[in-house]
Design a protein around this motif. Structure first.
Motif, PDB file in Angstrom:
ATOM      1  N   ARG A   1      -3.048  -5.260  -7.459  1.00  0.00           N
ATOM      2  CA  ARG A   1      -2.670  -6.259  -6.455  1.00  0.00           C
ATOM      3  C   ARG A   1      -2.009  -7.412  -7.192  1.00  0.00           C
ATOM      4  O   ARG A   1      -2.581  -7.945  -8.149  1.00  0.00           O
TER       5      ARG A   1
ATOM      6  N   TRP B   1       2.682  -3.054   0.928  1.00  0.00           N
ATOM      7  CA  TRP B   1       2.294  -1.913   0.118  1.00  0.00           C
ATOM      8  C   TRP B   1       3.573  -1.387  -0.509  1.00  0.00           C
ATOM      9  O   TRP B   1       4.490  -0.941   0.188  1.00  0.00           O
TER      10      TRP B   1
ATOM     11  N   THR C   1      -4.685 -10.725   7.865  1.00  0.00           N
ATOM     12  CA  THR C   1      -4.075 -10.623   6.542  1.00  0.00           C
ATOM     13  C   THR C   1      -2.766  -9.847   6.636  1.00  0.00           C
ATOM     14  O   THR C   1      -2.610  -8.982   7.506  1.00  0.00           O
TER      15      THR C   1
ATOM     16  N   THR D   1       0.766 -11.008  -6.683  1.00  0.00           N
ATOM     17  CA  THR D   1       1.346 -11.974  -5.754  1.00  0.00           C
ATOM     18  C   THR D   1       2.698 -12.386  -6.297  1.00  0.00           C
ATOM     19  O   THR D   1       2.839 -12.708  -7.480  1.00  0.00           O
TER      20      THR D   1
ATOM     21  N   ILE E   1       3.543 -14.050  -1.555  1.00  0.00           N
ATOM     22  CA  ILE E   1       3.389 -12.804  -0.810  1.00  0.00           C
ATOM     23  C   ILE E   1       2.571 -11.814  -1.636  1.00  0.00           C
ATOM     24  O   ILE E   1       2.896 -11.525  -2.791  1.00  0.00           O
ATOM     25  N   ASP E   2       1.496 -11.308  -1.025  1.00  0.00           N
ATOM     26  CA  ASP E   2       0.625 -10.342  -1.690  1.00  0.00           C
ATOM     27  C   ASP E   2       1.246  -8.951  -1.605  1.00  0.00           C
ATOM     28  O   ASP E   2       1.775  -8.547  -0.565  1.00  0.00           O
ATOM     29  N   VAL E   3       1.164  -8.225  -2.725  1.00  0.00           N
ATOM     30  CA  VAL E   3       1.708  -6.872  -2.830  1.00  0.00           C
ATOM     31  C   VAL E   3       0.636  -5.982  -3.437  1.00  0.00           C
ATOM     32  O   VAL E   3      -0.032  -6.372  -4.399  1.00  0.00           O
ATOM     33  N   THR E   4       0.478  -4.786  -2.893  1.00  0.00           N
ATOM     34  CA  THR E   4      -0.451  -3.799  -3.442  1.00  0.00           C
ATOM     35  C   THR E   4       0.341  -2.556  -3.811  1.00  0.00           C
ATOM     36  O   THR E   4       1.149  -2.069  -3.018  1.00  0.00           O
TER      37      THR E   4
ATOM     38  N   THR F   1      -1.123  -4.901   7.819  1.00  0.00           N
ATOM     39  CA  THR F   1      -1.920  -6.007   8.353  1.00  0.00           C
ATOM     40  C   THR F   1      -3.383  -5.607   8.398  1.00  0.00           C
ATOM     41  O   THR F   1      -3.726  -4.429   8.409  1.00  0.00           O
TER      42      THR F   1
ATOM     43  N   GLU G   1       0.173  -8.056   3.876  1.00  0.00           N
ATOM     44  CA  GLU G   1       0.570  -7.731   2.516  1.00  0.00           C
ATOM     45  C   GLU G   1       1.612  -6.626   2.557  1.00  0.00           C
ATOM     46  O   GLU G   1       1.801  -5.967   3.579  1.00  0.00           O
TER      47      GLU G   1
END
Length: 154
Positions: A28, A95, A91, A30, A48-51, A78, A93
């Motif tokens: 994970r 993917w 939430t 950001t 922005i969060d990225v996984t 979401t 993010e």
């Protein structure tokens, strides 16, 4: 239906590779992404969060580091949870499907990053779209002649 996201930003921290109980790699990160603003107004930054999962996660943890400019494409996911005060929160993010370097190798501060491509679901790919400085100026002194093509991967 279409759910596609493409962002470019700088990593806010070094990626930390983890594994699920099923031994799937996950990372994970950001990205700090500048938001276009009207002329004369102060620049805004979104975090922005990225996984990333599997081989993409392993690639990100191995070659990316804090402050590096990264391009990511994937899909928006979401979720929701209830915080300690009982308020329902949402939430968002991304993917990641593909992660790529977004700046020339010479601009990267970590000399351990020798790979100049990216990783996508079909494997490693060479994605160095920015023209080399020496080529764009017409100076070819920075190019090396390759005596044979025996060790080329294609």
């Amino acid at each position: 239906m279409l759910n596609v996201a493409c962002i470019m930003g700088r990593l806010t921290a070094d990626p930390e590779l983890r594994y699920t109980q099923g031994n799937t790699a996950v990372v994970r990160i950001t990205l700090a992404c500048n938001r276009p603003t009207r002329t004369g107004s102060e620049e805004q930054t979104d975090f922005i969060d990225v996984t990333a999962w599997g081989k993409t996660a392993e690639f990100v943890s191995r070659y990316f580091h804090k402050g590096q400019l990264v391009a990511v494409d994937g899909s928006i996911r979401t979720g929701s949870y209830t915080d300690k005060q009982g308020i329902k929160r949402r939430t968002f993010e991304i993917w990641a499907n593909n992660c790529h370097f977004a700046e020339p190798k010479s601009a990267r501060s970590n000399d351990n990053n020798n790979y100049q491509g990216g990783y996508n679901d079909s494997g490693y790919s060479r994605q160095d779209n920015a023209p080399a400085t020496s080529y764009s100026t017409g100076n070819t002194d920075a190019f090396e002649e390759i005596p044979t093509d025996d060790d080329l991967p294609f």
